[in-house]
Design a protein around this motif. Structure first.
Motif, PDB file in Angstrom:
ATOM      1  N   LEU A   1       0.839  -1.205   0.000  1.00 55.33           N
ATOM      2  CA  LEU A   1       0.000   0.000   0.000  1.00 55.33           C
ATOM      3  C   LEU A   1       0.869   1.249   0.000  1.00 55.33           C
ATOM      4  O   LEU A   1       1.957   1.257   0.589  1.00 55.33           O
ATOM      5  N   PRO A   2       0.369   2.345  -0.600  1.00 53.16           N
ATOM      6  CA  PRO A   2       1.112   3.608  -0.548  1.00 53.16           C
ATOM      7  C   PRO A   2       0.958   4.253   0.832  1.00 53.16           C
ATOM      8  O   PRO A   2      -0.140   4.327   1.379  1.00 53.16           O
ATOM      9  N   ILE A   3       2.053   4.708   1.382  1.00 52.74           N
ATOM     10  CA  ILE A   3       2.034   5.377   2.692  1.00 52.74           C
ATOM     11  C   ILE A   3       1.192   6.642   2.635  1.00 52.74           C
ATOM     12  O   ILE A   3       0.421   6.927   3.562  1.00 52.74           O
ATOM     13  N   SER A   4       1.272   7.385   1.529  1.00 46.13           N
ATOM     14  CA  SER A   4       0.571   8.669   1.414  1.00 46.13           C
ATOM     15  C   SER A   4      -0.944   8.539   1.567  1.00 46.13           C
ATOM     16  O   SER A   4      -1.595   9.477   1.996  1.00 46.13           O
TER      17      SER A   4
ATOM     18  N   GLY B   1       7.803  -3.702   2.581  1.00 47.46           N
ATOM     19  CA  GLY B   1       7.694  -2.361   2.002  1.00 47.46           C
ATOM     20  C   GLY B   1       8.997  -1.620   2.190  1.00 47.46           C
ATOM     21  O   GLY B   1       9.858  -2.036   2.967  1.00 47.46           O
ATOM     22  N   ASN B   2       9.146  -0.499   1.475  1.00 45.98           N
ATOM     23  CA  ASN B   2      10.416   0.229   1.553  1.00 45.98           C
ATOM     24  C   ASN B   2      10.422   1.298   2.646  1.00 45.98           C
ATOM     25  O   ASN B   2      11.454   1.883   2.942  1.00 45.98           O
ATOM     26  N   GLY B   3       9.256   1.592   3.269  1.00 49.60           N
ATOM     27  CA  GLY B   3       9.201   2.566   4.345  1.00 49.60           C
ATOM     28  C   GLY B   3       9.293   4.008   3.885  1.00 49.60           C
ATOM     29  O   GLY B   3       9.177   4.920   4.701  1.00 49.60           O
ATOM     30  N   GLN B   4       9.528   4.251   2.608  1.00 52.90           N
ATOM     31  CA  GLN B   4       9.592   5.611   2.059  1.00 52.90           C
ATOM     32  C   GLN B   4       8.286   5.954   1.344  1.00 52.90           C
ATOM     33  O   GLN B   4       7.713   7.011   1.574  1.00 52.90           O
ATOM     34  N   THR B   5       7.852   5.051   0.465  1.00 51.18           N
ATOM     35  CA  THR B   5       6.627   5.296  -0.295  1.00 51.18           C
ATOM     36  C   THR B   5       5.589   4.192  -0.094  1.00 51.18           C
ATOM     37  O   THR B   5       4.421   4.385  -0.405  1.00 51.18           O
ATOM     38  N   SER B   6       6.026   3.033   0.402  1.00 50.53           N
ATOM     39  CA  SER B   6       5.086   1.914   0.522  1.00 50.53           C
ATOM     40  C   SER B   6       5.353   1.080   1.779  1.00 50.53           C
ATOM     41  O   SER B   6       6.442   1.116   2.346  1.00 50.53           O
ATOM     42  N   PHE B   7       4.314   0.360   2.178  1.00 48.97           N
ATOM     43  CA  PHE B   7       4.420  -0.612   3.271  1.00 48.97           C
ATOM     44  C   PHE B   7       3.512  -1.787   2.919  1.00 48.97           C
ATOM     45  O   PHE B   7       2.656  -1.678   2.042  1.00 48.97           O
ATOM     46  N   GLN B   8       3.719  -2.875   3.592  1.00 49.61           N
ATOM     47  CA  GLN B   8       2.989  -4.091   3.241  1.00 49.61           C
ATOM     48  C   GLN B   8       2.059  -4.509   4.372  1.00 49.61           C
ATOM     49  O   GLN B   8       2.379  -4.350   5.556  1.00 49.61           O
TER      50      GLN B   8
ATOM     51  N   PHE C   1       0.106   3.039   8.483  1.00 52.47           N
ATOM     52  CA  PHE C   1       1.566   2.932   8.393  1.00 52.47           C
ATOM     53  C   PHE C   1       2.226   3.296   9.722  1.00 52.47           C
ATOM     54  O   PHE C   1       3.206   2.669  10.119  1.00 52.47           O
ATOM     55  N   SER C   2       1.669   4.282  10.436  1.00 57.65           N
ATOM     56  CA  SER C   2       2.276   4.673  11.719  1.00 57.65           C
ATOM     57  C   SER C   2       2.211   3.533  12.737  1.00 57.65           C
ATOM     58  O   SER C   2       3.014   3.472  13.655  1.00 57.65           O
ATOM     59  N   LEU C   3       1.274   2.624  12.564  1.00 63.84           N
ATOM     60  CA  LEU C   3       1.155   1.470  13.472  1.00 63.84           C
ATOM     61  C   LEU C   3       1.967   0.265  12.999  1.00 63.84           C
ATOM     62  O   LEU C   3       2.617  -0.403  13.794  1.00 63.84           O
ATOM     63  N   LEU C   4       1.933  -0.010  11.694  1.00 63.27           N
ATOM     64  CA  LEU C   4       2.592  -1.216  11.162  1.00 63.27           C
ATOM     65  C   LEU C   4       4.041  -0.983  10.766  1.00 63.27           C
ATOM     66  O   LEU C   4       4.865  -1.895  10.868  1.00 63.27           O
ATOM     67  N   GLY C   5       4.347   0.203  10.263  1.00 65.36           N
ATOM     68  CA  GLY C   5       5.694   0.441   9.752  1.00 65.36           C
ATOM     69  C   GLY C   5       6.015  -0.560   8.649  1.00 65.36           C
ATOM     70  O   GLY C   5       5.171  -0.873   7.819  1.00 65.36           O
ATOM     71  N   THR C   6       7.228  -1.055   8.649  1.00 68.32           N
ATOM     72  CA  THR C   6       7.638  -2.037   7.622  1.00 68.32           C
ATOM     73  C   THR C   6       7.804  -3.431   8.223  1.00 68.32           C
ATOM     74  O   THR C   6       8.585  -4.243   7.730  1.00 68.32           O
ATOM     75  N   ILE C   7       7.060  -3.722   9.293  1.00 65.25           N
ATOM     76  CA  ILE C   7       7.124  -5.051   9.927  1.00 65.25           C
ATOM     77  C   ILE C   7       6.857  -6.142   8.899  1.00 65.25           C
ATOM     78  O   ILE C   7       7.502  -7.190   8.901  1.00 65.25           O
ATOM     79  N   TYR C   8       5.905  -5.923   8.004  1.00 63.58           N
ATOM     80  CA  TYR C   8       5.503  -6.951   7.045  1.00 63.58           C
ATOM     81  C   TYR C   8       6.095  -6.726   5.662  1.00 63.58           C
ATOM     82  O   TYR C   8       5.815  -7.485   4.746  1.00 63.58           O
TER      83      TYR C   8
ATOM     84  N   LEU D   1      -8.539  -0.294   7.605  1.00 64.89           N
ATOM     85  CA  LEU D   1      -7.718   0.795   7.068  1.00 64.89           C
ATOM     86  C   LEU D   1      -8.057   2.117   7.733  1.00 64.89           C
ATOM     87  O   LEU D   1      -7.225   3.015   7.794  1.00 64.89           O
ATOM     88  N   GLN D   2      -9.275   2.238   8.220  1.00 67.58           N
ATOM     89  CA  GLN D   2      -9.732   3.476   8.870  1.00 67.58           C
ATOM     90  C   GLN D   2     -10.504   3.108  10.121  1.00 67.58           C
ATOM     91  O   GLN D   2     -10.983   2.002  10.274  1.00 67.58           O
ATOM     92  N   GLY D   3     -10.649   4.080  11.012  1.00 62.53           N
ATOM     93  CA  GLY D   3     -11.376   3.871  12.256  1.00 62.53           C
ATOM     94  C   GLY D   3     -10.775   4.678  13.376  1.00 62.53           C
ATOM     95  O   GLY D   3     -10.146   5.715  13.143  1.00 62.53           O
ATOM     96  N   VAL D   4     -10.922   4.193  14.575  1.00 68.92           N
ATOM     97  CA  VAL D   4     -10.419   4.866  15.762  1.00 68.92           C
ATOM     98  C   VAL D   4      -8.930   4.555  15.899  1.00 68.92           C
ATOM     99  O   VAL D   4      -8.520   3.393  15.859  1.00 68.92           O
ATOM    100  N   TYR D   5      -8.142   5.621  16.061  1.00 66.51           N
ATOM    101  CA  TYR D   5      -6.701   5.403  16.240  1.00 66.51           C
ATOM    102  C   TYR D   5      -6.456   4.929  17.674  1.00 66.51           C
ATOM    103  O   TYR D   5      -6.904   5.578  18.627  1.00 66.51           O
ATOM    104  N   PRO D   6      -5.802   3.769  17.837  1.00 65.47           N
ATOM    105  CA  PRO D   6      -5.624   3.251  19.195  1.00 65.47           C
ATOM    106  C   PRO D   6      -4.668   4.129  20.014  1.00 65.47           C
ATOM    107  O   PRO D   6      -3.662   4.608  19.510  1.00 65.47           O
ATOM    108  N   THR D   7      -5.044   4.312  21.266  1.00 68.23           N
ATOM    109  CA  THR D   7      -4.158   5.034  22.193  1.00 68.23           C
ATOM    110  C   THR D   7      -3.653   4.037  23.214  1.00 68.23           C
ATOM    111  O   THR D   7      -4.351   3.099  23.596  1.00 68.23           O
TER     112      THR D   7
END
Length: 179
Positions: free
Chosen positions: A29-32, A47-54, A38-45, A171-177
């Motif tokens: 998926l595109p980070i943009s 992706g390049n972490g610059q434009t995409s993550f998996q 992306f802020s939760l998953l990062g590149t754990i799965y 993909l969308q919803g409540v951001y976990p705190t």
């Protein structure tokens, strides 16, 4: 249904992903367009972490909690492990040293519907109705009847029972705190 948490994974029993959810199929998926996820998953799965993550890939897999349980090895988030097939060696298969004998019990008092010493499952008195007509009474059967069933060094299936379902991630919803 209430709003899910971003990154929440649910199982769905239908062939499509609901709106604002994506299949957990390892898609890139595109980070943009998915900054919260992306802020939760990062590149754990991946992706390049610059434009995409998996996304996580649960195709043909079972989910597993990270960490370790008593007597189990430690699992890291995003780690894949296990095999669909396993090849056993002859040293891993217990040996059998007994013969298999089929006989008809003529004494009605010793006939049984359950295993018992000196009993028989056969309840047929007539030699024409014996379950093993071609085998003489009290004959030893072929030794390979209790031997290994597969070719040497052939793999066998090693999968858990399964049901065809789809894992989807919000993909969308409540951001976990976090506390």
């Amino acid at each position: 249904m209430s709003s899910p948490f971003v990154g929440e994974i649910q199982i769905f029993g239908f062939s499509f992903n609901p709106r604002n959810w994506a299949f957990c199929d390892g898609a890139l998926l595109p980070i943009s367009q998915n900054t919260s996820l992306f802020s939760l998953l990062g590149t754990i799965y991946g992706g390049n972490g610059q434009t995409s993550f998996q996304l996580p890939n649960l195709n043909g897999r079972a989910a597993c909690r990270q960490g370790a349980g008593p007597g189990l090895s430690t699992r890291q988030i995003g780690q894949t492990f296990g095999n669909n097939e396993v090849t056993l060696t002859s040293s891993q298969i217990p040996a059998h040293s007994h013969a298999l004998v089929a006989y008809s019990q003529p004494d009605a008092a010793l006939k049984s519907g359950a295993p018992a010493v000196n009993s028989s499952f056969s309840t047929l008195n007539n030699s024409a109705d014996r379950p093993f007509k071609a085998v003489p009474v009290n004959a030893k059967l072929a030794p390979q009847m209790i031997g290994p069933n597969a070719s040497p060094n052939a793999p066998h299936a090693n999968q858990q029972p399964y049901l065809a379902v789809n894992f989807c991630i919000a993909l969308q919803g409540v951001y976990p705190t976090f506390p």
